[in-house]
Motif scaffolding. Structure first.
Motif, mmCIF file in Angstrom:
data_model
loop_
_atom_site.group_PDB
_atom_site.id
_atom_site.type_symbol
_atom_site.label_atom_id
_atom_site.label_comp_id
_atom_site.label_asym_id
_atom_site.label_seq_id
_atom_site.Cartn_x
_atom_site.Cartn_y
_atom_site.Cartn_z
ATOM 1 N N TRP A 115 -54.313 45.585 19.492
ATOM 2 C CA TRP A 115 -54.447 44.181 19.154
ATOM 3 C C TRP A 115 -53.181 43.490 19.596
ATOM 4 C CZ3 TRP A 115 -58.411 41.315 17.730
ATOM 5 C CH2 TRP A 115 -58.127 39.987 17.387
ATOM 6 N N TRP A 124 -54.066 49.423 10.357
ATOM 7 C CA TRP A 124 -53.024 48.410 10.164
ATOM 8 C C TRP A 124 -51.945 48.842 9.167
ATOM 9 C CZ3 TRP A 124 -52.022 44.581 13.341
ATOM 10 C CH2 TRP A 124 -53.035 44.169 14.207
ATOM 11 N N TRP A 138 -63.530 39.976 21.138
ATOM 12 C CA TRP A 138 -63.473 40.013 19.670
ATOM 13 C C TRP A 138 -64.318 38.899 19.027
ATOM 14 C CZ3 TRP A 138 -60.684 35.907 17.322
ATOM 15 C CH2 TRP A 138 -60.428 36.046 15.943
ATOM 16 N N GLU A 194 -58.604 48.820 16.997
ATOM 17 C CA GLU A 194 -57.548 47.847 16.691
ATOM 18 C C GLU A 194 -56.334 48.514 16.071
ATOM 19 O OE1 GLU A 194 -58.037 44.483 14.104
ATOM 20 O OE2 GLU A 194 -59.702 43.700 15.286
ATOM 21 N N TRP A 219 -56.323 30.833 12.606
ATOM 22 C CA TRP A 219 -56.299 32.297 12.516
ATOM 23 C C TRP A 219 -54.859 32.744 12.339
ATOM 24 C CZ3 TRP A 219 -61.257 33.770 12.234
ATOM 25 C CH2 TRP A 219 -61.493 35.143 12.002
ATOM 26 N N ASP A 220 -54.622 34.036 12.195
ATOM 27 C CA ASP A 220 -53.225 34.419 11.939
ATOM 28 C C ASP A 220 -52.388 34.499 13.225
ATOM 29 O OD1 ASP A 220 -54.269 36.842 12.783
ATOM 30 O OD2 ASP A 220 -53.754 37.963 10.966
ATOM 31 N N TRP A 221 -52.927 33.973 14.316
ATOM 32 C CA TRP A 221 -52.181 33.749 15.560
ATOM 33 C C TRP A 221 -52.596 32.430 16.195
ATOM 34 C CZ3 TRP A 221 -56.612 33.232 18.002
ATOM 35 C CH2 TRP A 221 -57.685 34.058 17.634
ATOM 36 N N TRP A 235 -49.327 39.137 18.236
ATOM 37 C CA TRP A 235 -49.493 40.540 18.618
ATOM 38 C C TRP A 235 -49.762 40.709 20.111
ATOM 39 C CZ3 TRP A 235 -51.260 38.090 14.299
ATOM 40 C CH2 TRP A 235 -50.950 38.652 13.052
ATOM 41 N N HIS A 242 -49.269 45.442 8.850
ATOM 42 C CA HIS A 242 -49.631 44.884 7.537
ATOM 43 C C HIS A 242 -49.106 45.778 6.406
ATOM 44 C CE1 HIS A 242 -52.017 41.544 9.021
ATOM 45 N NE2 HIS A 242 -52.693 42.358 9.810
ATOM 46 N N ASN A 299 -59.449 33.527 7.280
ATOM 47 C CA ASN A 299 -58.519 32.940 8.251
ATOM 48 C C ASN A 299 -58.675 31.432 8.402
ATOM 49 O OD1 ASN A 299 -56.919 35.215 9.637
ATOM 50 N ND2 ASN A 299 -58.988 36.008 9.500
ATOM 51 N N CYS A 331 -64.397 38.406 9.859
ATOM 52 C CA CYS A 331 -63.613 38.228 8.642
ATOM 53 C C CYS A 331 -64.246 37.232 7.663
ATOM 54 C CB CYS A 331 -62.185 37.784 8.965
ATOM 55 S SG CYS A 331 -61.297 38.908 10.044
ATOM 56 N N ASN A 389 -66.638 41.305 13.447
ATOM 57 C CA ASN A 389 -65.299 41.841 13.252
ATOM 58 C C ASN A 389 -64.979 41.919 11.761
ATOM 59 O OD1 ASN A 389 -62.377 42.395 14.095
ATOM 60 N ND2 ASN A 389 -62.131 40.588 12.795
ATOM 61 N N GLU A 390 -64.856 43.131 11.259
ATOM 62 C CA GLU A 390 -64.263 43.418 9.946
ATOM 63 C C GLU A 390 -65.008 42.884 8.726
ATOM 64 O OE1 GLU A 390 -60.063 42.474 10.062
ATOM 65 O OE2 GLU A 390 -59.624 44.226 11.306
HETATM 66 C C1 BMA Z 1 -57.278 42.173 13.065
HETATM 67 C C2 BMA Z 1 -58.135 41.180 13.810
HETATM 68 C C3 BMA Z 1 -57.791 39.761 13.568
HETATM 69 C C4 BMA Z 1 -56.353 39.531 13.237
HETATM 70 C C5 BMA Z 1 -55.488 40.728 13.474
HETATM 71 C C6 BMA Z 1 -54.075 40.562 13.075
HETATM 72 O O1 BMA Z 1 -57.861 42.670 11.943
HETATM 73 O O2 BMA Z 1 -59.476 41.469 13.679
HETATM 74 O O3 BMA Z 1 -58.630 39.245 12.573
HETATM 75 O O4 BMA Z 1 -55.876 38.466 13.934
HETATM 76 O O5 BMA Z 1 -56.024 41.784 12.770
HETATM 77 O O6 BMA Z 1 -53.934 40.350 11.695
#
Ligand code: BMA
Length: 851
Positions: free
Chosen positions: A637, A525, A391, A547, A198-200, A648, A529, A179, A420, A457-458
């Motif tokens: 999320w 996701w 998070w 999530e 980040w993606d937000w 989100w 996604h 990210n 991440c 996280n992840e």
């Molecule tokens: C999840 C979170 C973030 C991310 C979100 C949306 O996996 O842990 O890393 O912003 O998805 O993609």
């Protein structure tokens, strides 16, 4: 009497000042003096001659803005033009007075929380500290350098990006940071990951004072200590064992007293001969008939304030107090046919975790105030949530955040700040993280709200599934293990054994692949996604869903704050700067057109995007609750935003609630009525989080859009405690619609009052659009605003009320309205507003108006 045991950590931080020279001398004056160093700061770009006024706590971005040296970072595409700030070195300086009285103290320390990040600190031109971790507290003994009168404190902040580049150049592989929107330096720096992009979230790599403020602390004798308490807990009495850790510099006899400040009793005392160094003293006591701390919805959030005093020669040498809650905690993981359970058990009650993921509520954490935290967390509480996941890409939140969560009964799933990415594993990095973990576990372990520590996280799933292990050396995984299966669990086990540690989210604690749903926690996701339909949520059977999510746009007032009128189309370059997910707009559009016709204009598009998100998350949340106890958690999320953006979130940056936040209150209500179609049958499930059975009446109607009832069923039921089950089944044939706009409306009444209602449509909206409804409001004044009673001639979906240019909040929004039924909504105005003005500004719309 139900007995259960747990550990409770009090973790008081003691400051103890035994008299050293003469034990017969009574200490005079307060044990410690605290001087805030927040005033008279100025800052400059290193090398520039000109100093400008600075605000502490604060950071370079907010200081540049206050001095009108940059455009508002959140406005239009400012983000693009402000990247130089993160690559620049900055200096901050203040002059402060030291009184003779302070100088008489035997020990004086400079204390910093949240120094962000590579900071060299000079006191009167002598370098006293070289800090390199935003998450640590730093203390420097400084008495020898202080002088009476004016003293100069100067801090040099080196660019967090430039600092790392030479180091990275020496390494043959790149640690992934998926990210990080720049040079991928973030894994090497102990600084809030989300600030690198980040993606937000925007990329604002700031420097400054993070979440804390500098201060100096003078003591008769500077000694620091930690304190913790073990409790064997029973419902009728709480057995507490308090461990006090005292660091002393000299040998002295002392008495330690523990007070329960709730009833002003001394609950324990012990004499001890303090030896130089760390002393651990254990004091036991019992609290009879304790008032327990419960998560939101299950009981009160009782809290106790304990104080500890250190007496030397009969005089108070030092004192400190802390507020905590008494509760037992177990993360129950039991083998079963499908794998292993994953449920939090509080005070013996298995608690279904309802909530969402929390990100830092500002790109610049120093801008947060207790009031802003309170407003956001109150909305979380009002949405019947009982858990947030703090998070791992953000920050360890401020004390205010956890205090308010304690007060409101919001359990916290606490990640350590890793997300991440993969991380270095050299000794210096590991030691730095160990110190960070010690500081934060000690700071936070008194909070009853925190129920789990989680490594990252992840990162585990990313290593296995994002292609990283294919091109990175095995050493990267070894380093991962050192951190997340070594340092962090070690710190937790030593300082806070009362709480579970979990290595990653999602994880199966390395027993299985993290993507398995048989045990542990799950991120799903496939919807979003993976572009799968919302119905795919109902095919997931995790044990704890930590999530899942779907994006929406904020409302027009929020978009107006960062755009010019001509930029208010989703494809404008400025709107794209405020949409960080590369496929975000495409996915929203795609999903929207599966359910609805194309909205008629921009504002309608924003509104429908919120309805779409809320309806999608509702499918998942209800399913996750219906399959209780197989699954025991639903954290969507994400709750909040750090700047105005399409994301989100269910609450936007300005605290405006999106449709999802209103929906959450309904789908997280303690009794939920949730119809579900499968194999030609419709089952009416009732999910109860109540600990006792509830008598209720189930009412089910097949209706047309004018509100005419075509078929109706009623059943008295006994809703079982802490269970989900179907109380009424009917075949789809028997409940089949006559026209494309017919629908099922169902309601559960307790003592004649509706506690949960729901609806079932047989077609996506685009195939059976409801005709436009005529909604009539009648408005009356209330003490704080207005009451709006609404009636409609036709079924109106997602009725949305807004008041142009006016601060305030509605008690409900985005609800359905049936003909023949009135709904009353309150508007709480933030400023003065006449009845006429309110009438004029009130806008009402429902779904049919959007096309
Ligand atoms: C999840 C979170 C973030 C991310 C979100 C949306 O996996 O842990 O890393 O912003 O998805 O993609």
């Amino acid at each position: 009497m139900k007995r259960f045991k747990s550990l409770l950590m009090l973790g008081l931080l003691f400051v103890v000042a035994p008299a050293i020279r003469s034990q017969s001398t009574r200490p005079v004056g307060p044990p410690k003096t605290r001087v805030s160093l927040n005033d008279s700061w100025k800052f400059r770009r290193t090398g520039s001659a000109e100093w400008r006024p600075a605000t502490v706590p604060g950071c370079v971005h907010t200081d540049l803005l206050k001095n009108k040296m940059i455009a508002d970072p959140f406005y239009r595409d400012s983000e693009k033009t402000l990247q130089w700030i993160g690559k620049t070195n900055w200096e901050y300086q203040t002059t402060f007075d030291v009184s003779d009285q302070l100088l008489k103290r035997e020990n004086i320390e400079l204390v910093f929380d949240g120094l962000d990040t590579y900071a060299e600190v000079f006191l009167n031109d002598t370098r006293v500290l070289d800090a390199n971790n935003m998450f640590r507290s730093w203390r420097v003994a400084c008495k020898a350098l202080l002088r009476p009168g004016a003293n100069v404190l100067r801090i040099r902040f080196r660019s967090p990006i430039n600092e790392v580049l030479p180091l990275m150049a020496k390494i043959t592989y790149q640690l992934p940071a998926s990210n990080d929107a720049g040079e991928q330096t973030s894994p090497y720096t102990r600084k809030a990951p989300y600030q690198f992009g980040w993606d937000w979230g925007p990329r604002f790599v700031t420097s400054g004072f993070g979440t804390g403020s500098p201060r100096s602390l003078g003591r008769r004798e500077a000694q620091r200590s930690a304190h913790r308490a073990k409790a064997s807990r029973y419902r009728s009495s709480a057995d507490l064992a308090v461990e006090v850790e005292v660091v002393a510099t000299n040998s002295v006899n002392a008495t330690i007293l523990i007070d329960n400040l709730n009833d002003k009793t001394v609950v324990a005392q012990q004499k001890i001969n303090l030896r130089p160094g760390t002393n651990i003293v254990s004091l036991g006591f019992v609290i009879r008939q304790p008032s327990l701390w419960w998560p939101n919805g299950l009981g009160a959030q009782s809290r106790y304030t304990f104080s500890a005093r250190v007496m030397i020669n009969g005089a108070l040498s030092d004192q400190i107090s802390t507020r905590t809650g008494l509760r037992s905690l177990q993360l129950r993981q039991e083998q079963d046919q499908s794998g292993k359970s994953f449920e939090f058990v509080i005070n013996g009650v298995p608690v279904f975790a309802k909530g969402g993921n929390w990100i830092p509520a500002d790109s610049f954490p120093s801008s947060m105030t207790r009031q802003r935290y309170h407003d956001l967390l109150q909305s979380v509480h009002d949405a019947n949530m009982n858990m947030l996941r703090a998070w791992g890409g953000g920050i360890y939140e401020s004390d205010d955040f956890y205090d308010i969560c304690d007060e409101l009964g919001i359990m916290i799933w606490q990640d350590f700040m890793f997300g991440c990415s993969m991380y270095p594993g050299d000794q210096e990095f590991l030691d730095n993280v160990r110190a960070e973990a010690i500081d934060n576990v000690k700071r936070l372990r008194n909070h009853p709200s925190i129920v789990i520590w989680v490594g990252n996280n992840e990162s585990e799933t990313a290593w296995l599934h994002w292609g990283w292990r294919d091109h990175l050396p095995a050493k990267v995984w070894d380093d991962y293990e050192k951190l997340f299966h070594g340092v962090l669990p070690e710190v937790c086990a030593t300082l806070d054994p009362s709480r579970p540690y979990w290595p990653s989210s999602p994880s199966k604690n390395l027993e299985e692949d993290p993507e398995s749903q048989r045990m542990g926690d799950t991120h799903y996701w496939g919807v979003w996604h993976g572009a799968l339909p919302f119905s795919a949520y109902e095919k997931q059977f995790p044990r704890f869903m930590s999530e899942y999510g779907f994006q929406s746009f904020p409302q027009i007032e929020t978009i107006n704050s960062y755009t010019l009128p001509e930029e208010r189309v989703i494809t404008s370059p400025v709107m794209l700067v405020h949409q960080k997910h590369p496929r975000g707009n495409q996915l929203i559009n795609e999903y929207m057109l599966r359910e609805y016709p194309a909205p008629k204009d921009f504002e309608s598009f924003l509104y429908v995007s919120q309805v779409l998100q809320a309806e999608g998350i509702k499918v998942a949340a209800e399913h996750l609750r219906r399959i209780r106890p197989h699954n025991m958690g639903s954290l969507y999320w994400q709750i909040d935003d750090c700047w105005p953006v399409a994301s989100w979130s269910s609450i936007d940056y300005f605290g405006r609630l999106k449709a999802l936040q209103y929906y959450a209150r309904r789908f997280y209500s303690d009794i939920l009525l949730s119809p579900h179609e499968e194999n030609g049958m419709i089952d009416f499930y009732v999910v109860s989080d109540r600990t006792t059975a509830t008598h209720a009446q189930l009412q089910i109607s097949l209706m047309d859009h004018t509100g005419h009832t075509l078929k109706r069923f009623e059943k008295d039921i006994e809703v079982a405690a802490l269970q989900s089950k179907s109380y009424f089944s009917i075949s789809e044939n028997e409940l089949s619609p006559r026209s494309r706009t017919d629908f099922v409306f169902c309601e559960l009444l307790v003592d004649g009052k509706p506690v949960s209602s729901n609806k079932l449509f047989f077609q996506p909206f685009k195939n059976g659009p409801m005709p436009t409804a005529q909604i009539t409001p009648s408005i009356t004044r209330t003490r704080n605003g207005f009451k709006i009673a609404l009636a409609t001639d036709r079924f109106a979906r997602d009725v949305y009320l807004s008041v142009e240019d006016t601060g305030g909040s509605f008690s409900d929004n985005y609800f359905d309205l049936l003909p023949g039924r009135r709904i009353e909504v309150e508007f709480h105005a933030r400023g003065p507003l006449t009845l006429n003005e309110f009438r004029r500004r009130l806008k009402l719309r429902s779904l049919a108006d959007a096309f």
